[in-house]
Design an enzyme around this catalytic site. Sequence first.
Site, PDB file in Angstrom:
ATOM      1  N   TRP A  99      -3.151   1.292  13.306  1.00  0.00           N
ATOM      2  CA  TRP A  99      -3.809   0.022  13.618  1.00  0.00           C
ATOM      3  C   TRP A  99      -2.852  -0.938  14.297  1.00  0.00           C
ATOM      4  CZ3 TRP A  99      -8.620   0.748  13.986  1.00  0.00           C
ATOM      5  CH2 TRP A  99      -9.271   1.637  13.133  1.00  0.00           C
ATOM      6  N   ASP A 115      -2.871  -8.651   9.956  1.00  0.00           N
ATOM      7  CA  ASP A 115      -4.106  -7.899   9.728  1.00  0.00           C
ATOM      8  C   ASP A 115      -4.103  -7.491   8.263  1.00  0.00           C
ATOM      9  OD1 ASP A 115      -6.150  -6.075   9.503  1.00  0.00           O
ATOM     10  OD2 ASP A 115      -5.525  -4.830  11.187  1.00  0.00           O
ATOM     11  N   LYS A 130     -13.623  -3.459   2.909  1.00  0.00           N
ATOM     12  CA  LYS A 130     -12.728  -2.824   1.933  1.00  0.00           C
ATOM     13  C   LYS A 130     -12.834  -3.539   0.581  1.00  0.00           C
ATOM     14  CE  LYS A 130     -10.680  -1.016   5.737  1.00  0.00           C
ATOM     15  NZ  LYS A 130     -10.691   0.362   6.182  1.00  0.00           N
TER      16      LYS A 130
END
Length: 364
Positions: free
Chosen positions: A102, A171, A195
């Site tokens: 990511w 992030d 999540k």
Amino acid sequence: MERVYNFSAGPSVLPVSVLEKVQKDLVSFGNAGMSVMEMSHRSKEFEEIIQKCEALLREILEIPTNYKVLFLQGGASTQFSMVPLNLLKNFRSAAFINTGSWSKKAISEAKKYGDVKIIASSEDKNYSYIPKLEDLYIDPSIDYLHITSNNTIEGTKFSSFPITKAPLVADFSSNILSEPIDVSKFGLIYAGAQKNIGPAGLTIVIIRDDLIGHANTLCPTMLDYKTHVDASSLYNTPPTFSIYVSMLVLEWIKEQGGLKQIHENNLLKATLLYDFIDQSPLFSSPVEIESRSLMNIPFSTSSEEINKQFLVEASANGFVNLEGHRSVGGMRASIYNAMPVEGIEKLVQFMSQFEKKIVEVIES
């Protein structure tokens, strides 16, 4: 059908009590006579929902008053573009710590809008660790420093954060609300909801006031943070149902005792699984101990055939979505807030039984 133990990296497990509340109010929310899914985002009822959701998030994370909270769409992947479009000044430079898949995607997007400096990386060891932050030089002239606080695929996390004069951008998609954090250390935090916050479709952004209103002239209206700040996240139709469920999840977190208790639960769950893996003659973890994630735990055996057999038998026994990411293989247990301790205890019990069976075959 009896509920399974869902170890998906996202969308992920939600608290059962939240799902039951959603089920109860699905046809008619409160006295509205309609579902939240049918409700106008301009209605009084929904305004109360989004305002309560923000108030709970501010309370639980102890967000300072000089930060705005935004409820957006597009996931972390859209933030990979929004951040440089809003924070890079005159196409200047940003710094990144590269810790996995990511991070690489965020770096790739930022390169479209300015100069990117990778000041540390763990790529040399397949992203199995977090680079040391001590003595890390961070150029004070950069527009921001970006990190990925928890690496969902690789199973690593930052246990401390860089100290920088430039805004620190993070992030937090896969570990937000898993433990207390000092929001004031960051200029901007973003996180996909799927999540630890709620269903897919919602992205949370927490941004310091002084970083708002400086978007690049090429920035589309919908990608300008000021657009959404000025409209209180209601510039266009937001992901209303995801915001509603997230509000319920935040209520649940508060009922559990807040982030202090949530963190203790997460430490217990992760310790149970790591301790078993570390003493196992069959399973192993690729992640350096000091960099291990509490949310995403990759593990494997030395045989791809045994990995496949494990996944088939695990699923048959009610332990689902344990496949490792397609880019790395093996297995991965994502044990977000809503995964009960019982789920880890039973998984470890199953792994122990599987291990005994396989080891006996190997030794015979």
